[in-house]
Design a protein around this motif. Sequence first.
Motif, PDB file in Angstrom:
ATOM      1  N   ARG A 153       0.798  -1.213   0.000  1.00 55.76           N
ATOM      2  CA  ARG A 153       0.000   0.000   0.000  1.00 55.76           C
ATOM      3  C   ARG A 153       0.840   1.277   0.000  1.00 55.76           C
ATOM      4  O   ARG A 153       0.361   2.329  -0.396  1.00 55.76           O
ATOM      5  N   GLY A 154       2.074   1.222   0.480  1.00 51.41           N
ATOM      6  CA  GLY A 154       2.839   2.453   0.505  1.00 51.41           C
ATOM      7  C   GLY A 154       4.183   2.316   1.181  1.00 51.41           C
ATOM      8  O   GLY A 154       4.562   1.235   1.653  1.00 51.41           O
ATOM      9  N   TYR A 155       4.903   3.456   1.232  1.00 53.81           N
ATOM     10  CA  TYR A 155       6.276   3.493   1.736  1.00 53.81           C
ATOM     11  C   TYR A 155       6.459   4.694   2.669  1.00 53.81           C
ATOM     12  O   TYR A 155       7.313   5.550   2.445  1.00 53.81           O
ATOM     13  N   ARG A 156       5.693   4.755   3.721  1.00 48.12           N
ATOM     14  CA  ARG A 156       5.777   5.912   4.609  1.00 48.12           C
ATOM     15  C   ARG A 156       7.154   6.066   5.250  1.00 48.12           C
ATOM     16  O   ARG A 156       7.543   7.167   5.640  1.00 48.12           O
TER      17      ARG A 156
ATOM     18  N   ASP B 218       2.194   7.075   0.748  1.00 43.71           N
ATOM     19  CA  ASP B 218       1.005   6.260   0.527  1.00 43.71           C
ATOM     20  C   ASP B 218       0.706   6.112  -0.969  1.00 43.71           C
ATOM     21  O   ASP B 218       1.116   6.936  -1.796  1.00 43.71           O
ATOM     22  N   ARG B 219      -0.040   5.061  -1.292  1.00 40.26           N
ATOM     23  CA  ARG B 219      -0.582   4.905  -2.635  1.00 40.26           C
ATOM     24  C   ARG B 219      -1.438   6.126  -2.957  1.00 40.26           C
ATOM     25  O   ARG B 219      -2.224   6.592  -2.142  1.00 40.26           O
TER      26      ARG B 219
ATOM     27  N   HIS C 251       2.642   6.779  -6.195  1.00 34.97           N
ATOM     28  CA  HIS C 251       2.672   6.949  -4.747  1.00 34.97           C
ATOM     29  C   HIS C 251       2.881   8.431  -4.451  1.00 34.97           C
ATOM     30  O   HIS C 251       3.566   9.137  -5.215  1.00 34.97           O
TER      31      HIS C 251
END
Length: 537
Positions: free
Chosen positions: A377-380, A398-399, A496
């Motif tokens: 879903r993402g790479y915070r 986030d996406r 993203h």
Amino acid sequence: MTDTLIVGAGPTGLTLACDLARRGLGVRVVDKAPGPPRSSRSKGPSPRSLEVLEDLGVVDAVLAAGAEPPLMRKYRDGVPLADADPHAGSRPTPAEPYDRGRLIAQWRLEEILRDHLAGYGVTVETGTEVVDLDDTGDSVTVHFADGSTTAARYVVGCDGAHSRVRKLLGIAFEGETHEEQVMVCGDVRLAPGTLDRGVWHQWFDEDGAVMLCPIPGTGTGWWFQAGPERDAEGRPLAPTEDGFRRLFARHTRLPAGHLTEATLLSTYRVNVRMVDRYRVGRVFLAGDAAHVHSVAGGMGMNTGVQDAYNLGWKLGQVLLGRAGAELLDTYEEERLPVAARTLDVTSERLRATLEAVKVPGGGLDTAAVPASRAPDRGYRWSSLAGAGGHTDGLRAGDRAPDAPCTLAATGTPRRLFEVFAGPHISLLGFGAGSERTLREAAAAHGGAVRAVRVHGRGSRGLATAGPNALHDVDGLAREAYGIERDSVVVVRPDNHVGLIADAGDPQAVRRYLRALDGGREPGQPRPAGVVDGAGEG
């Protein structure tokens, strides 16, 4: 010398090749198999992978060739007990247009990707085995089994769990094999009318299991998965066509002869393994070459597709001279934690499934992972997640959500995903205060950045807005991005969110864009391969 040599022509390698080719870069794809590999183990792309395929321009072909995931029907002692729909109550939303994956044979998905790649003039070179690599620091010399060599600026190993590239790099593949968790797999054909093709049939009995899922577009083809036959000492036997018939008859209580053909027979053991690094110098790993795990949750192929999507734009920026080589360090930074999380999620789903099937009426629906909980879903945590975002929900890393809008000047429907589609960075400007930043970005970065003003409900002057400006008619874009005041959102080429900045802080946007794209002064020529996109509307 080619820009990138990709070793392995499965979904991971083909996704990466399509992404690089559309950027105008030189790419070669080699595979040691004598012809296009024909594998059916993966049952299709996840919702997030469908978004990737949409961006690459092939999602319509995938949707047409595939099918909706079917109901799962559970049996015990040959008697149907219950039907389950893992997606019951799930619906597409404006922010997430795909609420479930698509059922399609892996070989069919690969055909679609190969055809798309051929449109860029790139064909897969089968029967071409890599036997050695020599990284000189400026390029990689690749040695093939026939004695020939080639040079590439970068090499990416997408060559599966037994990756030759990984072994040549000396990267360990740490983890464990669960010898007791064994399954036999294959493609079978059943006599017409044997079973309802709108259902994934699952027989779970005390002495084993058989699962039959219809393969879309084949008429009588089915995926066959089962607990193996065993010898007197309890050791699993190798799969055979006759063995498949015996398993089929034992669990379904149907005549063995209704299973008319069995191909692509294999034995699957649960492996949970991953690398501790994704890169050595100019050589990268992606997909099963970097991580393998339980099939529970259907994340194997999809995690590889996400690896490719993450790496593609970064290689593109570096190869086009638009970003420094340090951008490539973020590939491992972002994808290694996702792989580790995927191993955890799939192992937990397998444990839950093995418990569920012990109970009459339990089944594979337990293995399903909701799209909102998927590890991709993402790479915070990423260094590319710009600081300073001020929304309560969405954060940098986030996406990026989708949302329906219209072209401000004409009223023509235009989704945000259509704005994002392509090999560029996207800049969304919310509110009049964003206009200066949008103009500056378009001037400094040319076609590498697509800057688009998003007008809110009740905005004036829509008729005179630029040709690419959007009208957020129902406020769904602002809702999805949590926008409450004039803001600028930077969306990376892999869709993203990179940065959410106050429109009054144009320097934050400038700094962030320079990290992804060095840009150019107005009037300076573009690097080769960069095509101007839409400017600020």
